[in-house]
Design a protein around this motif. Structure first.
Motif, PDB file in Angstrom:
ATOM      1  N   SER A 274       1.675 -23.389  -6.148  1.00 36.65           N
ATOM      2  CA  SER A 274       1.641 -22.151  -6.935  1.00 36.65           C
ATOM      3  C   SER A 274       0.679 -21.169  -6.278  1.00 36.65           C
ATOM      4  CB  SER A 274       1.211 -22.427  -8.377  1.00 36.65           C
ATOM      5  OG  SER A 274      -0.086 -22.980  -8.406  1.00 36.65           O
ATOM      6  N   VAL A 275       0.797 -19.906  -6.660  1.00 34.01           N
ATOM      7  CA  VAL A 275      -0.059 -18.857  -6.102  1.00 34.01           C
ATOM      8  C   VAL A 275      -1.313 -18.716  -6.955  1.00 34.01           C
ATOM      9  CG1 VAL A 275      -0.227 -16.424  -5.481  1.00 34.01           C
ATOM     10  CG2 VAL A 275       1.957 -17.630  -5.224  1.00 34.01           C
ATOM     11  N   ASP A 276      -2.467 -18.785  -6.304  1.00 35.63           N
ATOM     12  CA  ASP A 276      -3.749 -18.534  -6.984  1.00 35.63           C
ATOM     13  C   ASP A 276      -4.598 -17.717  -6.016  1.00 35.63           C
ATOM     14  OD1 ASP A 276      -6.158 -18.488  -8.314  1.00 35.63           O
ATOM     15  OD2 ASP A 276      -6.015 -20.568  -9.010  1.00 35.63           O
ATOM     16  N   ALA A 277      -4.435 -16.401  -6.076  1.00 33.59           N
ATOM     17  CA  ALA A 277      -5.099 -15.518  -5.114  1.00 33.59           C
ATOM     18  C   ALA A 277      -6.604 -15.564  -5.247  1.00 33.59           C
ATOM     19  CB  ALA A 277      -4.596 -14.088  -5.294  1.00 33.59           C
ATOM     20  N   ASP A 278      -7.108 -15.550  -6.470  1.00 31.82           N
ATOM     21  CA  ASP A 278      -8.566 -15.554  -6.675  1.00 31.82           C
ATOM     22  C   ASP A 278      -9.193 -16.841  -6.150  1.00 31.82           C
ATOM     23  OD1 ASP A 278      -8.508 -13.039  -7.855  1.00 31.82           O
ATOM     24  OD2 ASP A 278      -8.133 -13.870  -9.860  1.00 31.82           O
ATOM     25  N   LYS A 279      -8.510 -17.972  -6.354  1.00 29.90           N
ATOM     26  CA  LYS A 279      -9.024 -19.243  -5.849  1.00 29.90           C
ATOM     27  C   LYS A 279      -9.040 -19.251  -4.322  1.00 29.90           C
ATOM     28  CE  LYS A 279      -8.181 -24.240  -5.989  1.00 29.90           C
ATOM     29  NZ  LYS A 279      -7.307 -25.322  -6.502  1.00 29.90           N
ATOM     30  N   ALA A 280      -8.005 -18.696  -3.717  1.00 31.12           N
ATOM     31  CA  ALA A 280      -7.942 -18.638  -2.253  1.00 31.12           C
ATOM     32  C   ALA A 280      -9.059 -17.773  -1.692  1.00 31.12           C
ATOM     33  CB  ALA A 280      -6.586 -18.102  -1.812  1.00 31.12           C
ATOM     34  N   LEU A 281      -9.358 -16.660  -2.349  1.00 23.62           N
ATOM     35  CA  LEU A 281     -10.461 -15.793  -1.901  1.00 23.62           C
ATOM     36  C   LEU A 281     -11.800 -16.491  -2.046  1.00 23.62           C
ATOM     37  CD1 LEU A 281      -9.295 -12.393  -3.444  1.00 23.62           C
ATOM     38  CD2 LEU A 281      -9.526 -12.898  -0.994  1.00 23.62           C
ATOM     39  N   ALA A 282     -11.977 -17.273  -3.120  1.00 24.10           N
ATOM     40  CA  ALA A 282     -13.250 -17.965  -3.349  1.00 24.10           C
ATOM     41  C   ALA A 282     -13.461 -19.094  -2.346  1.00 24.10           C
ATOM     42  CB  ALA A 282     -13.279 -18.508  -4.775  1.00 24.10           C
ATOM     43  N   GLU A 283     -12.357 -19.777  -1.957  1.00 22.70           N
ATOM     44  CA  GLU A 283     -12.481 -20.926  -1.052  1.00 22.70           C
ATOM     45  C   GLU A 283     -12.569 -20.506   0.412  1.00 22.70           C
ATOM     46  OE1 GLU A 283      -9.127 -23.329  -1.935  1.00 22.70           O
ATOM     47  OE2 GLU A 283     -10.024 -24.239  -3.734  1.00 22.70           O
ATOM     48  N   ASP A 284     -12.086 -19.339   0.750  1.00 21.69           N
ATOM     49  CA  ASP A 284     -12.060 -18.894   2.150  1.00 21.69           C
ATOM     50  C   ASP A 284     -12.793 -17.557   2.260  1.00 21.69           C
ATOM     51  OD1 ASP A 284     -11.576 -18.240   4.754  1.00 21.69           O
ATOM     52  OD2 ASP A 284      -9.373 -18.225   4.598  1.00 21.69           O
ATOM     53  N   ALA A 285     -14.031 -17.615   2.742  1.00 18.73           N
ATOM     54  CA  ALA A 285     -14.842 -16.398   2.842  1.00 18.73           C
ATOM     55  C   ALA A 285     -14.276 -15.412   3.866  1.00 18.73           C
ATOM     56  CB  ALA A 285     -16.275 -16.767   3.222  1.00 18.73           C
ATOM     57  N   SER A 286     -13.435 -15.903   4.790  1.00 16.71           N
ATOM     58  CA  SER A 286     -12.872 -15.011   5.814  1.00 16.71           C
ATOM     59  C   SER A 286     -11.603 -14.304   5.334  1.00 16.71           C
ATOM     60  CB  SER A 286     -12.547 -15.812   7.082  1.00 16.71           C
ATOM     61  OG  SER A 286     -11.517 -16.754   6.830  1.00 16.71           O
ATOM     62  N   ARG A 287     -11.120 -14.653   4.157  1.00 18.71           N
ATOM     63  CA  ARG A 287      -9.893 -14.027   3.644  1.00 18.71           C
ATOM     64  C   ARG A 287     -10.245 -12.678   3.012  1.00 18.71           C
ATOM     65  NH1 ARG A 287      -4.776 -15.850   2.845  1.00 18.71           N
ATOM     66  NH2 ARG A 287      -5.428 -18.006   3.296  1.00 18.71           N
ATOM     67  N   HIS A 288      -9.530 -11.630   3.411  1.00 17.00           N
ATOM     68  CA  HIS A 288      -9.813 -10.278   2.949  1.00 17.00           C
ATOM     69  C   HIS A 288      -8.939  -9.912   1.758  1.00 17.00           C
ATOM     70  CE1 HIS A 288     -12.176  -8.909   6.582  1.00 17.00           C
ATOM     71  NE2 HIS A 288     -11.642 -10.050   7.011  1.00 17.00           N
ATOM     72  N   ASP A 289      -9.559  -9.241   0.790  1.00 16.24           N
ATOM     73  CA  ASP A 289      -8.817  -8.756  -0.367  1.00 16.24           C
ATOM     74  C   ASP A 289      -8.261  -7.364  -0.048  1.00 16.24           C
ATOM     75  OD1 ASP A 289      -7.781  -8.002  -2.773  1.00 16.24           O
ATOM     76  OD2 ASP A 289      -9.556  -8.499  -3.962  1.00 16.24           O
ATOM     77  N   LEU A 290      -6.961  -7.304   0.245  1.00 18.69           N
ATOM     78  CA  LEU A 290      -6.308  -6.047   0.642  1.00 18.69           C
ATOM     79  C   LEU A 290      -5.327  -5.562  -0.431  1.00 18.69           C
ATOM     80  CD1 LEU A 290      -5.499  -6.895   4.391  1.00 18.69           C
ATOM     81  CD2 LEU A 290      -7.532  -5.766   3.450  1.00 18.69           C
ATOM     82  N   ARG A 291      -5.560  -5.972  -1.658  1.00 21.03           N
ATOM     83  CA  ARG A 291      -4.621  -5.607  -2.718  1.00 21.03           C
ATOM     84  C   ARG A 291      -4.604  -4.107  -3.015  1.00 21.03           C
ATOM     85  NH1 ARG A 291      -6.177 -10.501  -6.822  1.00 21.03           N
ATOM     86  NH2 ARG A 291      -8.226 -10.068  -5.886  1.00 21.03           N
ATOM     87  N   GLU A 292      -5.655  -3.397  -2.619  1.00 17.73           N
ATOM     88  CA  GLU A 292      -5.686  -1.957  -2.828  1.00 17.73           C
ATOM     89  C   GLU A 292      -5.052  -1.185  -1.681  1.00 17.73           C
ATOM     90  OE1 GLU A 292      -6.580  -0.592  -5.681  1.00 17.73           O
ATOM     91  OE2 GLU A 292      -6.890  -2.628  -6.401  1.00 17.73           O
ATOM     92  N   GLU A 293      -4.763  -1.890  -0.572  1.00 21.96           N
ATOM     93  CA  GLU A 293      -4.104  -1.230   0.561  1.00 21.96           C
ATOM     94  C   GLU A 293      -2.630  -1.024   0.244  1.00 21.96           C
ATOM     95  OE1 GLU A 293      -5.078  -0.003   3.452  1.00 21.96           O
ATOM     96  OE2 GLU A 293      -7.210  -0.507   3.228  1.00 21.96           O
ATOM     97  N   LEU A 294      -2.134   0.173   0.463  1.00 22.85           N
ATOM     98  CA  LEU A 294      -0.741   0.492   0.161  1.00 22.85           C
ATOM     99  C   LEU A 294       0.181  -0.167   1.187  1.00 22.85           C
ATOM    100  CD1 LEU A 294       1.139   2.172  -1.677  1.00 22.85           C
ATOM    101  CD2 LEU A 294       0.937   4.024  -0.001  1.00 22.85           C
ATOM    102  N   CYS A 295       1.144  -0.938   0.698  1.00 18.87           N
ATOM    103  CA  CYS A 295       2.128  -1.554   1.592  1.00 18.87           C
ATOM    104  C   CYS A 295       3.436  -1.754   0.840  1.00 18.87           C
ATOM    105  CB  CYS A 295       1.624  -2.876   2.173  1.00 18.87           C
ATOM    106  SG  CYS A 295       1.385  -4.194   0.971  1.00 18.87           S
ATOM    107  N   ILE A 296       4.519  -1.870   1.585  1.00 20.70           N
ATOM    108  CA  ILE A 296       5.854  -2.040   1.015  1.00 20.70           C
ATOM    109  C   ILE A 296       6.637  -3.039   1.858  1.00 20.70           C
ATOM    110  CG2 ILE A 296       5.982   0.280   0.025  1.00 20.70           C
ATOM    111  CD1 ILE A 296       7.654   1.086   2.502  1.00 20.70           C
ATOM    112  N   THR A 297       7.721  -3.581   1.285  1.00 20.10           N
ATOM    113  CA  THR A 297       8.661  -4.406   2.058  1.00 20.10           C
ATOM    114  C   THR A 297       9.957  -3.615   2.226  1.00 20.10           C
ATOM    115  OG1 THR A 297       9.575  -5.468   0.078  1.00 20.10           O
ATOM    116  CG2 THR A 297       7.687  -6.539   1.146  1.00 20.10           C
ATOM    117  N   VAL A 298      10.586  -3.769   3.379  1.00 22.17           N
ATOM    118  CA  VAL A 298      11.871  -3.119   3.665  1.00 22.17           C
ATOM    119  C   VAL A 298      12.804  -4.187   4.223  1.00 22.17           C
ATOM    120  CG1 VAL A 298      13.064  -1.251   4.855  1.00 22.17           C
ATOM    121  CG2 VAL A 298      10.663  -0.978   4.207  1.00 22.17           C
TER     122      VAL A 298
END
Length: 464
Positions: A274-298
């Motif tokens: 399952s997806v747990d973004a907050d847990k992944a950020l807490a366990e991996d200090a090198s993981r960047h939170d880019l949820r505010e960066e604008l992006c799209i899928t095409v």
């Protein structure tokens, strides 16, 4: 009982001579065995020996010999109390000449057998690749690891002759089931498998899966062919009736050995993910939170999985900042796990005319590792800096958490770039539509600059 093809077997009642009330096609079977001793005890064990390497459509289905031989393994009584008789194959009256072959013994070479089409095969060894001699395949099958000896006529290229099979490459295959009286027969759809396989009378798999004449089935090999006995299979599942399936697609799947189902272990592993973004950020200090960066899928309009996203902005100095995000599958699929082993075996997703055979279970490719709009997803991200002329000045890779703002199709983006200002309105929220339209304009500028650079390098662009 029905005779399937030329040279198939027939059943006689004990004590009968061919032509005197025989059940099926007496004129097509040898009378030597039935007439030699008509009073032979019908309850005596009989043994089926098949000509390995012969398909039903090419020659004799099998031999029968009595248990006085002793050393054979496969024995059973026919339910009719009779026995199988072999058709004697007429070989012609002309003497066949033979090339003089070198009798010097050659060392055995180990390699992989590959059939490109029926009757054409090669063996790839560390010492080189050798064509297979006529009738040199013996009990081997496509993909097997084999040991071969080399034979050569004077002045001709050496040919390989299979001596031993070391490792079997095929465990299951797709084929068409035929009812052959006491036996069942499965004819592979993969034309490179040049033999038929038999289902024993005592095997309950045919009835358990409700298999009938002409059905397409998945068969699992329980006994591989030898030079003195036939291959035996059991039915794993019924795919469907040949009339209801696209046999060209099924034959393609069989010919390339494409997997259509995932192992139970892989499916069970996928269900626990399952997806747990907050847990992944807490366990991996090198993981960047880019949820505010604008992006799209095409992606294509009918796509079900979205495994990459893009974003861009124009910098004050006239250059560009370009983001590319790829779903972080490695976070969920650990090395040598059931999903990893199956993915390595499949190597990629296969796109057929009527379906997709994915590399990963559906839970991952269509959910956890699909960059759905307005949902947090783990990704691998690349941040690139480009000059005003489109030259790449630098790039940085990082683990990330992203949140796509919209799922767009190629048609929608093309329509917008060609002047349809409302083409994106139905797929984008009102609060994001302005920013996304501006970003698509920037992405289009980068595309034009990179195409110009490619053309200067001498690239060729094909119309599609």
């Amino acid at each position: 009982m029905q005779s399937l093809h030329r040279g198939s077997f027939c059943v006689y009642r004990s004590g009968e001579k061919p032509g005197e009330g025989s059940d099926v096609y007496p004129s097509r079977c040898s009378s030597r065995n039935p007439s030699r001793n008509p009073s032979r005890n019908p309850s005596r064990s009989l043994e089926l020996l098949a000509l390995s390497g012969h398909r039903l459509s090419q020659g004799t289905l099998g031999y029968i010999s009595e248990d006085s031989l002793g050393q054979r393994k496969r024995r059973w009584l026919l339910p009719t109390g009779g026995f199988l008789a072999r058709k004697r194959i007429h070989k012609g009256n002309r003497r066949q000449g033979r090339a003089k072959v070198s009798k010097r013994p050659s060392a055995l070479l180990t390699g992989t057998l590959s059939l490109s089409r029926p009757g054409v095969a090669t063996v790839s060894t560390p010492e080189g690749t050798y064509a297979l001699a006529k009738h040199g395949i013996h009990e081997a099958m496509h993909g097997d690891e084999v040991q071969v000896s080399l034979v050569s006529a004077k002045g001709k290229t050496p040919l390989a002759n299979v001596r031993f099979v070391l490792t079997r490459a095929t465990q299951t295959f797709l084929g068409i089931y035929h009812d052959a009286g006491p036996l069942g027969a499965v004819v592979p759809l993969d034309s490179r498998i040049q033999r038929d396989f038999f289902v024993l009378p005592e095997d309950p798999s045919v009835g358990r899966h409700y298999v009938f004449e002409g059905d397409v089935v998945v068969a699992r090999i329980t006994e591989y062919p030898t030079r003195k006995s036939a291959a035996v299979v059991t039915i794993e599942r019924r795919v469907g009736s040949a009339e209801d399936l696209d046999m060209n697609v099924e034959a393609t799947i069989a010919s390339y050995g494409l997997a259509t189902e995932f192992p139970i272990k892989a499916l069970r592993q996928a269900e626990k993910i399952s997806v747990d973004a907050d847990k992944a950020l807490a366990e991996d200090a090198s993981r960047h939170d880019l949820r505010e960066e604008l992006c799209i899928t095409v992606d294509p309009a009918d796509a079900k999985d979205f495994d990459d996203a893009v974003g861009a902005r124009k910098l004050e100095d006239g250059g560009f900042e370009l983001w590319v995000h790829i779903a972080d599958v490695a976070h969920y699929v650990k090395w040598d796990s059931p999903i990893d082993l199956e993915a390595r075996m499949r190597t990629c997703s296969a796109y057929l005319v009527d379906r997709v055979l994915p590399m990963l279970p559906e839970k991952l490719c269509n959910d956890v590792c699909s960059l759905r709009p307005v949902e947090d997803r783990l990704a691998m991200s690349i941040k690139m800096t480009l000059s005003s002329s489109g030259k790449i000045l630098g790039a940085t890779a990082m683990n990330s958490v992203i949140r796509s703002r919209a799922r767009l199709s190629y048609d929608q983006v093309d329509s917008y770039l060609q002047g349809d200002a409302a083409a994106l309105d139905s797929a984008v929220s009102a609060e994001d539509v302005g920013a996304i339209k501006e970003m698509i304009g920037v992405l289009n500028q980068i595309r034009a600059l990179r195409e110009e650079i490619r053309e200067k390098r001498g690239s060729v662009d094909f119309e599609s």
